[in-house]
Design a protein around this motif. Structure first.
Motif, short mmCIF file in Angstrom:
data_model
loop_
_atom_site.label_atom_id
_atom_site.label_comp_id
_atom_site.label_asym_id
_atom_site.label_seq_id
_atom_site.Cartn_x
_atom_site.Cartn_y
_atom_site.Cartn_z
N GLY A 182 17.89 -106.25 -28.66
CA GLY A 182 18.81 -105.48 -29.47
C GLY A 182 20.27 -105.81 -29.20
N MET A 183 20.55 -106.36 -28.02
CA MET A 183 21.93 -106.74 -27.72
C MET A 183 22.37 -107.93 -28.56
SD MET A 183 21.89 -106.25 -23.60
CE MET A 183 23.46 -107.03 -23.28
N GLY B 65 19.67 -100.44 -30.46
CA GLY B 65 20.14 -101.79 -30.76
C GLY B 65 21.30 -101.80 -31.75
N MET B 66 21.42 -100.74 -32.57
CA MET B 66 22.52 -100.69 -33.53
C MET B 66 23.87 -100.48 -32.82
SD MET B 66 20.82 -100.92 -36.41
CE MET B 66 21.89 -100.47 -37.76
N THR C 220 24.38 -101.23 -29.24
CA THR C 220 24.62 -101.97 -28.00
C THR C 220 25.41 -103.24 -28.27
OG1 THR C 220 22.42 -102.93 -28.27
CG2 THR C 220 22.64 -101.17 -26.65
N PHE D 254 26.12 -107.64 -30.03
CA PHE D 254 25.78 -107.56 -31.44
C PHE D 254 25.29 -106.17 -31.78
CE2 PHE D 254 23.33 -108.04 -35.32
CZ PHE D 254 24.14 -108.86 -36.07
N GLY D 255 26.21 -105.26 -32.08
CA GLY D 255 25.85 -103.92 -32.49
C GLY D 255 26.43 -103.68 -33.86
NA NA Z 1 22.90 -104.36 -30.41
#
Ligand code: NA
Ligand code: NA
Lengths: 427, 165, 312
Positions: free
Chosen positions: A328-329, A369-370, A372, A375-376
């Motif tokens: 998720g990162m 993940g949205m 973090t 890449f969030g």
């Molecule tokens: Na993320």
């Protein structure tokens, strides 16, 4: 070795301040040349376009547009006025409004980025005015939007239900419960923060004053009525609600309030298009990266590791959370869902984990993940719509990541929480 | 400079028109469904059309977004660098951005040619799908142009962004 | 391995298509001594079906198993399969049609579209579901049905006086729940897997639409294979068809049980009703087909008429 060089390249581009589209795009191109040289080059563009060619993503540009209209005109101010009259005297005040508003708005939009865009434009100035720090305001706005993916309707839950064959009604019921738990966790955090920051709160408004505030905001209140009423009456889909809310905002701001003229409309349209492009180009690059992650069959490697470690149920759940957290990162969390759930799900079943419970664990991970970094998606949306540097938002978000992880652990190891609402409804 | 202003005017007009038409079409499809019957079936193309228009909206706005310093990135460190070094770094970013954008535009152009040759059309409207890949071609060319103009000092894409921080 | 074929498709890993793709992969690995590996990527991991089709043409991936309904934009001729009641009800007759001159002619229409079409795979028949009663054909009038992107399917619903509404698959469950649309059409196992029966009150088993899969390969990849490996792959895809048909039938049977047990009203359309539905939709749907597929389409319809006339 080559792989490490590419990761290093990405990190260097990231910290030296290259545009995020280059931070994602260049290493992806390098990866392709290094490991998939025989893949035809135009495939890169096919995957870039593929990352954003989905109808369900259309809610994001439309809600960004609507939020910009409401924020520039009168609607946002009036809506905030109503809520302030109702709960402005509580200690958390506007902070609780953000949590509740995001849950309500996110429920229908089903899109966390769209929720950040809409709530951010409306509530950020008000939070600052009430005395919340910039960091906390940004963090709260970004984090509370996650509830969009849990509270039904939720496309994330539908996708999970389809992959695993779990009842979507049961998932929706569970998502409602877990979404409320997450919202409550944020509300507790708001209350603590409000005490520490000595956030100002108004006096209790008498009921006559509250009714007046509601009446004064009748046109503005038409917005949530149209969105919620339209969706729950079965007149419009959530994506259509986004487009309809733009039309309503234009009509009310230009014709009723006369707060925007034609040149203002043109400027707002243009700004909204640019805000959309900034976010979608990252989703597009994300589509390219997800493709390579899929081709590399990463989940098979993870399963191999799990099998060789002879892990038990608790270790397995930790491993699931770690996989999603790390993925998720760097990747769009909805793509991780598609890639990771199919191999992990049968293992979860073999440990006797309830499919609905596992769905909540997975969806909370997607939520996480949205927000973090690096890449969030929600971080970028807030950065673009509020005009704040990404690093400021990341600083504000990390305490919420901690809150989120605590909730995630709670949900992971106390399955009864996830299963409470479905059992109440379905026995 | 006049040419650049004309280009900006075209970009802005196209973006505004696209976005407003997308909103109207999507709202219109709700209305046709309310009317119902086979009348509603005649508007099944709207979904497809709006999805394609959104691709153009996204890619055509890339250049303007760069010019206005809107693209996201983590810029703290680079702002703390001593001025000569910072200037050099910004030149490197512009150069890399220029080459990357041109390369992607070139690949996209290859894809347009390939897909046009296979004759693929969109299922409802019958529009050649090769045309949707024109969106990244034009978009990345516009982006490359801005990286190039910034590299040669014609536009200043860093000041507005730095000013808000 | 000497050859690796990445094959993408849309269904989930437990569904008939994937189960039999795994069988094919096993057979191919065994018979080529591991020289050819088929890597499978289910449930759209490699993109939506349009992107996978394009990927096969481009060589991004080596193969896909695509529902014919998603191929009309690439090869209008294949949309003949969208015409209601095209395939005979009897499984053996349908298979004979697939294997006969009509099936071959249909697969040949892909040759100038940059794809090698290996074979047709049966994947069940579509049924109607709705939240409003569907007791007879007249009940379809003024109901709203979600339709896939296809002018022929739009004509099918128009012929019944119904609205054909384009909605993305991911939004369909919620749209059926809130009532944005009244109904949809899909095979029973899809209705079960996507849980549409949770939000639909009526199912009519009409078997009106064939869900045929087309097995597609990238021509460059295909031509790079030695002839014997090509044979092994083609044979493997063909020989699992009886198993696939049986597996699908069992899945449909199980789905029927689940849907009926849930309290959803399930009705099997009589032979007369099916004939009525056929007569109402065949004309407009085949006209829409010819309008789209032109001369190739007319030729294919003729091949179809000859093949079915011969079998009667
Ligand atoms: Na993320
Ligand atoms: Na939601």
């Amino acid at each position: 070795m080559m792989f490490l060089v590419i990761i290093a390249l990405a990190l260097v581009l990231l910290v030296t301040g290259f545009e995020m589209l280059l931070v994602l795009g260049l290493p992806a191109l390098a990866y392709k040349e290094a490991f998939y040289a025989r893949l035809p080059d135009p495939a890169v563009v096919q995957k870039i376009v593929g990352g954003i060619d989905h109808t369900t993503l259309l809610a994001i540009p439309f809600f960004i547009f609507a939020a910009n209209l409401m924020g520039s005109g009168q609607i946002a101010r009036q809506l905030i006025g109503v809520v302030t009259a109702l709960v402005g005297h509580t200690r958390g005040g506007i902070g609780h409004v953000v949590v509740g508003g995001s849950m309500a708005f996110g429920s229908v939009s089903g899109s966390a980025p769209a929720t950040v865009a809409a709530m951010g434009r409306m509530a950020y100035p008000e939070m600052r005015r009430a005395g919340y720090s910039e960091k906390f305001s940004l963090g709260l706005l970004v984090a509370s939007a996650e509830t969009a993916l849990l509270i039904p309707p939720s496309i994330t839950l539908i996708i999970y239900g389809w992959i695993t064959g779990t009842s979507i009604s049961q998932l929706f019921a569970a998502g409602l419960g877990v979404g409320i738990v997450l919202g409550l966790a944020f509300a507790v955090f708001v209350e603590l923060q409000a005490r520490r920051d000595k956030v100002s709160h108004g006096d209790r408004v008498p009921w006559s004053g509250r009714l007046r505030a509601v009446w004064d905001a009748k046109w503005a209140l038409g917005m949530p009525v149209i969105i919620l009423g339209g969706i729950y009456s079965g007149t419009i889909t959530p994506t259509e609600a986004a487009a309809v809310s733009v039309v309503y905002a234009i009509a009310v701001e230009m014709l009723v309030f006369r707060s925007l003229n034609l040149s203002a409309l043109i400027r707002i349209t243009e700004d909204s298009a640019i805000n959309t492009a900034i976010i979608f180009v990252l989703l597009a690059m994300g589509g390219l990266i997800s493709f390579f992650v899929t081709l590399a069959q990463v989940p098979d490697m993870i399963l191999g590791l799990l099998a060789s470690a002879d892990a038990g149920k608790i270790a397995f759940l930790i491993a699931v959370n770690l996989c999603f957290f790390i993925a998720g990162m760097f990747v769009d969390p909805n793509s991780t869902l598609l890639v990771l759930v199919p191999p992990l799900y049968p293992v979860a079943l073999s440990f006797g984990i309830d499919p609905v419970h596992f769905g909540m664990v997975v969806t909370l991970n997607v939520c996480l993940g949205m927000i973090t970094p690096p890449f969030g998606l929600d971080i970028f949306v807030a950065s673009s719509t509020l005009g704040k540097p990404v690093t400021d938002i990341i600083r504000g978000v990390w305490p919420f990541v901690v809150v989120n992880v605590i909730v995630l652990l709670l949900i992971t190891y106390v399955p009864q929480i996830s299963l409470l609402v479905p059992r109440l409804i379905y026995g | 400079m006049q040419l650049l202003n004309l280009l900006r005017k075209i970009e802005r007009s196209v973006l505004v028109a696209l976005f407003l038409i997308m909103v109207l079409l999507y709202t219109g499809s709700v209305v046709t469904r309310e009317i119902g019957g086979t009348f509603a079936s005649r508007f099944a193309w709207i979904e497809e059309a709006v999805r394609m228009m959104n691709l153009f909206l996204v890619f055509l706005a890339l250049g303007l977004a760069l010019e206005r310093g809107k693209h996201v990135g983590i810029t703290n460190l680079r702002q703390k660098l001593p001025e000569p070094l910072r200037r050099r770094l910004l030149q490197v970013i512009d150069t890399v951005g220029l080459l990357f954008s041109l390369y992607v535009a070139w690949l996209a152009f290859g894809l347009v040619q390939f897909v046009l040759k296979t004759g693929q059309v969109s299922p409802t409207l019958g529009v050649p799908i090769g045309l949707i890949y024109m969106a990244p071609v034009v978009g990345f060319v516009l982006l490359a142009l801005r990286y190039g103009l910034s590299l040669f000092g014609v536009i200043d894409r860093f000041t507005p962004q730095e000013a808000t921080q | 391995q000497e050859f690796i074929a990445r094959i993408g498709h849309l269904e989930s890993a437990a569904q008939s298509r994937h189960v039999h793709l795994e069988k094919v992969a096993e057979l191919v690995a065994e018979r080529t001594d591991g020289a050819v590996e088929l890597q499978l990527f289910p449930q759209g991991q490699l993109g939506n079906q349009r992107q996978m089709n394009e990927g096969v043409q481009l060589g991004t991936i080596e193969g896909t198993v695509a529902p014919a309904a998603f191929l009309g934009g690439f090869n209008p001729a294949v949309s003949i399969l969208d015409i209601p009641y095209l395939l005979p009800e009897d499984a053996a007759e349908a298979q004979a049609l697939r294997e006969g001159p009509f099936g071959k002619a249909l697969l040949d229409t892909f040759s100038d579209k940059g794809m090698v079409a290996l074979t047709l795979w049966p994947n069940g028949k579509k049924q109607f579901t709705s939240n409003k009663p569907l007791d007879s054909l007249t009940d379809f009038a003024d109901q709203k049905f979600r339709v896939m992107d296809s002018s022929i399917l739009i004509e099918q619903f128009n012929a019944l006086g119904a609205s054909a509404i384009a909605l993305p698959f991911g939004e369909l469950y919620t749209s059926l729940q809130t009532g944005v649309v009244d109904g949809e059409e899909n095979p029973l196992d899809t209705i079960k897997n996507m849980k549409f029966y949770e939000v639909q009150d009526y199912v009519v088993i009409s078997d009106h639409g064939a869900m045929e899969d087309v097995v597609l390969f990238n021509p460059m990849f295909w031509d790079s294979l030695p002839a014997e490996y090509q044979d092994v792959i083609s044979t493997a895809f063909s020989e699992v068809i009886p198993d696939l048909t049986a597996h699908k039938a069992a899945a449909v049977e199980e789905a029927l049980q689940v849907i009926t047990d849930s309290g959803t009203n399930v009705r099997v359309a009589s032979a007369e009703e099916r004939a009525e539905l056929h007569d109402a939709t065949w004309g407009p749907a085949s006209e829409a087909y010819v309008a789209k597929a032109g001369e190739t389409g007319e030729a294919l319809l003729k091949a179809y008429d000859e093949a079915t006339a011969a079998s009667q």
